[in-house]
Design a protein around this motif. Structure first.
Motif, PDB file in Angstrom:
ATOM      1  N   LEU A   1       0.834  -1.206   0.000  1.00  0.00           N
ATOM      2  CA  LEU A   1       0.000   0.000   0.000  1.00  0.00           C
ATOM      3  C   LEU A   1       0.867   1.254   0.000  1.00  0.00           C
ATOM      4  O   LEU A   1       0.583   2.215  -0.713  1.00  0.00           O
ATOM      5  CB  LEU A   1      -0.927   0.013   1.224  1.00  0.00           C
ATOM      6  CG  LEU A   1      -2.099  -0.948   1.163  1.00  0.00           C
ATOM      7  CD1 LEU A   1      -2.893  -0.889   2.449  1.00  0.00           C
ATOM      8  CD2 LEU A   1      -2.988  -0.605  -0.029  1.00  0.00           C
TER       9      LEU A   1
ATOM     10  N   LEU B   1       2.131   2.579  -3.156  1.00  0.00           N
ATOM     11  CA  LEU B   1       1.161   3.221  -4.052  1.00  0.00           C
ATOM     12  C   LEU B   1       0.766   4.621  -3.579  1.00  0.00           C
ATOM     13  O   LEU B   1      -0.044   5.293  -4.203  1.00  0.00           O
ATOM     14  CB  LEU B   1      -0.112   2.368  -4.157  1.00  0.00           C
ATOM     15  CG  LEU B   1       0.051   0.997  -4.806  1.00  0.00           C
ATOM     16  CD1 LEU B   1      -1.229   0.207  -4.723  1.00  0.00           C
ATOM     17  CD2 LEU B   1       0.490   1.146  -6.255  1.00  0.00           C
ATOM     18  N   ARG B   2       1.333   5.047  -2.445  1.00  0.00           N
ATOM     19  CA  ARG B   2       0.972   6.374  -1.927  1.00  0.00           C
ATOM     20  C   ARG B   2       1.842   7.450  -2.551  1.00  0.00           C
ATOM     21  O   ARG B   2       2.971   7.178  -2.936  1.00  0.00           O
ATOM     22  CB  ARG B   2       1.170   6.419  -0.409  1.00  0.00           C
ATOM     23  CG  ARG B   2       0.326   5.437   0.340  1.00  0.00           C
ATOM     24  CD  ARG B   2       0.718   5.416   1.779  1.00  0.00           C
ATOM     25  NE  ARG B   2       0.052   6.483   2.512  1.00  0.00           N
ATOM     26  CZ  ARG B   2      -0.147   6.449   3.836  1.00  0.00           C
ATOM     27  NH1 ARG B   2       0.283   5.447   4.542  1.00  0.00           N
ATOM     28  NH2 ARG B   2      -0.770   7.422   4.424  1.00  0.00           N
ATOM     29  N   THR B   3       1.306   8.662  -2.607  1.00  0.00           N
ATOM     30  CA  THR B   3       2.159   9.757  -3.057  1.00  0.00           C
ATOM     31  C   THR B   3       3.103  10.127  -1.924  1.00  0.00           C
ATOM     32  O   THR B   3       2.806   9.882  -0.753  1.00  0.00           O
ATOM     33  CB  THR B   3       1.331  11.002  -3.436  1.00  0.00           C
ATOM     34  OG1 THR B   3       0.626  11.414  -2.266  1.00  0.00           O
ATOM     35  CG2 THR B   3       0.355  10.688  -4.545  1.00  0.00           C
TER      36      THR B   3
ATOM     37  N   PRO C   1      -4.195   4.748   1.354  1.00  0.00           N
ATOM     38  CA  PRO C   1      -3.671   5.849   0.550  1.00  0.00           C
ATOM     39  C   PRO C   1      -4.802   6.742   0.052  1.00  0.00           C
ATOM     40  O   PRO C   1      -5.860   6.256  -0.363  1.00  0.00           O
ATOM     41  CB  PRO C   1      -2.953   5.152  -0.603  1.00  0.00           C
ATOM     42  CG  PRO C   1      -3.264   3.718  -0.496  1.00  0.00           C
ATOM     43  CD  PRO C   1      -3.781   3.449   0.867  1.00  0.00           C
TER      44      PRO C   1
ATOM     45  N   SER D   1      -4.797   8.750  -2.570  1.00  0.00           N
ATOM     46  CA  SER D   1      -4.963   8.483  -3.998  1.00  0.00           C
ATOM     47  C   SER D   1      -3.852   7.526  -4.404  1.00  0.00           C
ATOM     48  O   SER D   1      -2.773   7.555  -3.834  1.00  0.00           O
ATOM     49  CB  SER D   1      -4.856   9.773  -4.790  1.00  0.00           C
ATOM     50  OG  SER D   1      -3.601  10.371  -4.537  1.00  0.00           O
ATOM     51  N   LEU D   2      -4.164   6.695  -5.390  1.00  0.00           N
ATOM     52  CA  LEU D   2      -3.165   5.714  -5.806  1.00  0.00           C
ATOM     53  C   LEU D   2      -2.289   6.297  -6.901  1.00  0.00           C
ATOM     54  O   LEU D   2      -2.746   7.042  -7.749  1.00  0.00           O
ATOM     55  CB  LEU D   2      -3.851   4.446  -6.308  1.00  0.00           C
ATOM     56  CG  LEU D   2      -4.699   3.715  -5.271  1.00  0.00           C
ATOM     57  CD1 LEU D   2      -5.321   2.481  -5.882  1.00  0.00           C
ATOM     58  CD2 LEU D   2      -3.848   3.345  -4.056  1.00  0.00           C
ATOM     59  N   THR D   3      -1.025   5.939  -6.866  1.00  0.00           N
ATOM     60  CA  THR D   3      -0.138   6.427  -7.899  1.00  0.00           C
ATOM     61  C   THR D   3       0.886   5.356  -8.250  1.00  0.00           C
ATOM     62  O   THR D   3       1.324   4.603  -7.378  1.00  0.00           O
ATOM     63  CB  THR D   3       0.595   7.704  -7.444  1.00  0.00           C
ATOM     64  OG1 THR D   3       1.592   7.992  -8.401  1.00  0.00           O
ATOM     65  CG2 THR D   3       1.243   7.530  -6.090  1.00  0.00           C
ATOM     66  N   TRP D   4       1.237   5.291  -9.511  1.00  0.00           N
ATOM     67  CA  TRP D   4       2.277   4.349  -9.939  1.00  0.00           C
ATOM     68  C   TRP D   4       3.608   5.066 -10.110  1.00  0.00           C
ATOM     69  O   TRP D   4       4.591   4.472 -10.530  1.00  0.00           O
ATOM     70  CB  TRP D   4       1.897   3.677 -11.255  1.00  0.00           C
ATOM     71  CG  TRP D   4       0.747   2.746 -11.094  1.00  0.00           C
ATOM     72  CD1 TRP D   4      -0.550   3.000 -11.414  1.00  0.00           C
ATOM     73  CD2 TRP D   4       0.776   1.426 -10.547  1.00  0.00           C
ATOM     74  NE1 TRP D   4      -1.329   1.920 -11.096  1.00  0.00           N
ATOM     75  CE2 TRP D   4      -0.544   0.928 -10.569  1.00  0.00           C
ATOM     76  CE3 TRP D   4       1.788   0.606 -10.032  1.00  0.00           C
ATOM     77  CZ2 TRP D   4      -0.881  -0.336 -10.094  1.00  0.00           C
ATOM     78  CZ3 TRP D   4       1.452  -0.659  -9.571  1.00  0.00           C
ATOM     79  CH2 TRP D   4       0.125  -1.119  -9.601  1.00  0.00           C
TER      80      TRP D   4
ATOM     81  N   THR E   1       8.878   5.907  -0.494  1.00  0.00           N
ATOM     82  CA  THR E   1       7.855   5.353  -1.391  1.00  0.00           C
ATOM     83  C   THR E   1       8.509   4.657  -2.589  1.00  0.00           C
ATOM     84  O   THR E   1       8.078   3.584  -2.996  1.00  0.00           O
ATOM     85  CB  THR E   1       6.863   6.434  -1.851  1.00  0.00           C
ATOM     86  OG1 THR E   1       7.602   7.583  -2.246  1.00  0.00           O
ATOM     87  CG2 THR E   1       5.900   6.793  -0.741  1.00  0.00           C
TER      88      THR E   1
END
Lengths: 300, 293
Positions: free
Chosen positions: A54, A57-59, A72, A74-77, A265
């Motif tokens: 998790l 996937l966090r900013t 999170p 919002s999810l981010t790649w 991250t």
């Protein structure tokens, strides 16, 4: 994704009929209790890994300010992109593959050969040789670091794939010899005698009978050893210096910046990428792997 | 023995594995023993000094004794977590009807992950700024006074670096013990239950004695692995702060590759080997005596 194991608490049982003595109720109470306990333990065991995923996937901002338990925002790649930029992940994974494959080939082939010599061919000192191999199971790998470092630098082997493969294979060989010889015990003598009557020598018997029959044990040996080799830190850290040869465990260290400042991250994203191949193999083949670990331990 | 084998064929099969094994394992052990009698920094000439390294290690090196004590505490924590945890979970698992396979798989997951990844993960779990899982959890349950930087506090660091190692391998030992527990004959257990045995008596009088051989194997495995623990403490704290999480293995490593004192480092490795052999001997001895009595 993982927390679904918590069993639904069973509906409250009917108040016990007085004639039923307590012994009948006890097991079910016992079972409920153990279910709750076991779910708790599994959560403790697995939660850190779920959290790792998790977090990847966090900013960055969300991570720095937020509550670590929160989902999170919002999810981010993006972390994954940064993870590939920061390190040389592809290279590390390739190196880990080469070392794991190389060591496995040696472990399986040599383990099988030694077990064949000890168990099937037999010779006067076979008990002694078997005992020699036992030493390798008890002795810690660290003892080999200084001598091997000195020897490798004498013969220019430092900083090569072989410098990792040789000790990894050497220390894994004893367990492999034991697994193969205990399997070879179950191949009936008559098979060999029949083959001998047909004129097959020890080499053809090895290639045409022993080897094909031991495929299951090969899978076990490869699976169990791959976990340890893929994750090896100590030999790689001691014998490899150049970036091009770094395996995954070493590559991960690149994510610690100067002054110990860590891009968490991105690091966690990198960790997720690197544990995925083994994790997938494990999840697909976990039955075989579990069986291998069990038999490896009880026979060693 | 095969009817028509020859001496050459034995050698063909035996020599390659034996040579590799000697080169990687046996010869280095002898070489360590040899080096431990020398003073050598890898560059200048080797100087024979007899037992001087051993005398220094045993009488004049406080860090050595500190590391030894730490290694024993590290081992104790690992054993409690791994064997204790494994035994509890394995016996709970036997009373479960469904989902055993799933739990086994989940429980074994951490064992598949590299020590470097685990070290990173736990550094984050212990951290206080940004607040990590452990401190946040303490805060929530009202134990806020216990919040601390677990890895920089000399009182907690040793326990903090031992726990991940215990956590990582509980699943492995659980599997082995579980496999042994389900092999306990059902008739024995049923007979005991009919006689009115409680779950506790059932466990202590029937199940545990029955799995004793496997228990010995796992104890030996966990002990030798605990004594050679290196990666996680080395990666998380590198033995610090001060020497408060230094183990014999990390001390040996630093002596060899930071201070390049190869002779003295070999002396420490010889001690580690003796320690492992002694531990295995001691376990076998104690368990045998207990079984005899």
């Amino acid at each position: 994704m993982i927390v679904q194991t918590a069993p639904a608490t069973p509906p409250p049982t009917l108040s016990p009929v007085p004639t039923i003595n307590r012994r009948r109720r006890k097991p079910s109470l016992h079972r409920t209790l153990s279910r709750v306990l076991i779910s708790l333990i599994v959560i403790v065991q697995v939660y850190p890994l779920a959290w790792l995923f998790l977090t990847s996937l966090r900013t960055e901002q969300d991570f720095a300010t937020g509550d670590p338990f929160a989902l999170p925002g919002s999810l981010t790649w993006e972390n994954y992109a940064r993870a590939f930029e920061t390190g040389d992940l592809g290279r590390n994974i390739l190196n880990s593959f080469i070392v794991t494959m190389g060591a496995n080939v040696v472990i399986v082939l040599f383990g099988m050969m030694a077990a064949y010599a000890i168990q099937v061919l037999g010779f006067r000192l076979s008990k002694f040789v078997r005992g020699l191999f036992l030493i390798g199971i008890i002795v810690p790998v660290q003892i080999a670091l200084v001598p091997l470092f000195i020897d490798y630098s004498a013969v220019n082997l430092l900083d090569t794939y072989q410098s990792m493969i040789i000790p990894l294979a050497g220390f894994a060989l004893p367990m492999s010899v034991y697994l193969f010889s205990s399997f070879f015990e179950y191949i009936p003598r008559e098979t060999y005698e029949a083959a001998s009557l047909d004129g097959a020598g020890p080499y053809r018997i090895f290639g045409l009978i022993t080897l094909p029959l031991s495929l299951n044990t090969v899978v076990t040996v490869v699976l169990v050893n791959s976990i340890f080799i893929w994750n090896d830190f100590i030999f790689a850290n001691t014998f490899v210096l150049s970036e091009e040869l770094k395996t995954i465990p070493l590559g991960l260290q690149n994510y610690i910046g100067a002054m110990g400042k860590v891009d968490w991250t991105a690091t966690f994203a990198a960790v997720c990428v690197t544990i995925t191949p083994l994790l997938l193999v494990f999840l697909v083949l976990n039955k075989a792997m579990i069986q291998g670990l069990e038999s490896g331990a009880t026979k060693g | 023995m095969l009817p028509n084998r020859s001496k050459t064929s034995v050698l063909v099969f035996l020599l390659p594995p034996l040579l590799l094994y000697c080169a990687a394992v046996l010869f280095p052990i002898l070489q360590s023993l040899f080096l431990s009698f020398f003073s050598w920094n890898g560059i200048s000439d080797m100087e024979f000094i007899g037992f001087e390294n051993y005398v220094r290690m045993l009488t004049a090196d406080d860090i050595f004794w500190r590391s030894f004590a730490n290694a024993l505490i590290y081992l104790a924590i690992c054993l409690v977590l791994q064997l204790g945890g494994a035994l509890v979970v394995a016996s709970l698992l036997t009373s479960l009807r469904r989902g055993r396979e799933l739990i086994k798989t989940l429980y074994l997951l951490p064992a598949v992950i590299s020590t470097v990844a685990i070290a990173f993960l736990f550094v984050r779990i212990y951290s206080i700024d940004p607040v990590g899982l452990l401190n946040q959890l303490l805060h929530w349950v009202g134990l806020g006074t216990f919040e601390r930087a677990w890895l920089s506090d000399v009182n907690t660091v040793l326990a903090a670096v031992s726990a991940p190692e215990g956590w990582r391998f509980t699943g492995l030992y659980m599997l082995i013990i579980y496999a042994a527990l389900i092999a306990v004959p059902k008739e024995l257990e049923e007979a005991a239950v009919l006689d009115g045995a409680s779950q506790w008596t059932l466990f202590t009088k029937i199940r545990f004695p029955y799995i004793r051989p496997v228990w010995i194997t796992t104890t030996i495995m966990a002990t030798t692995y605990g004594l050679r623990g290196f990666d996680i403490p080395y990666l998380m704290t590198s033995g610090g702060p001060g020497q408060s999480s230094e183990l014999l293995t990390t001390y040996m490593y630093k002596t060899a590759f930071t201070s390049t004192d190869f002779g003295y480092a070999s002396t420490v490795s010889v001690f580690i080997v003796i320690e492992c052999l002694a531990a295995v001997g001691l376990i076998l001895f104690m368990l045998k005596r207990k079984a005899d009595s």
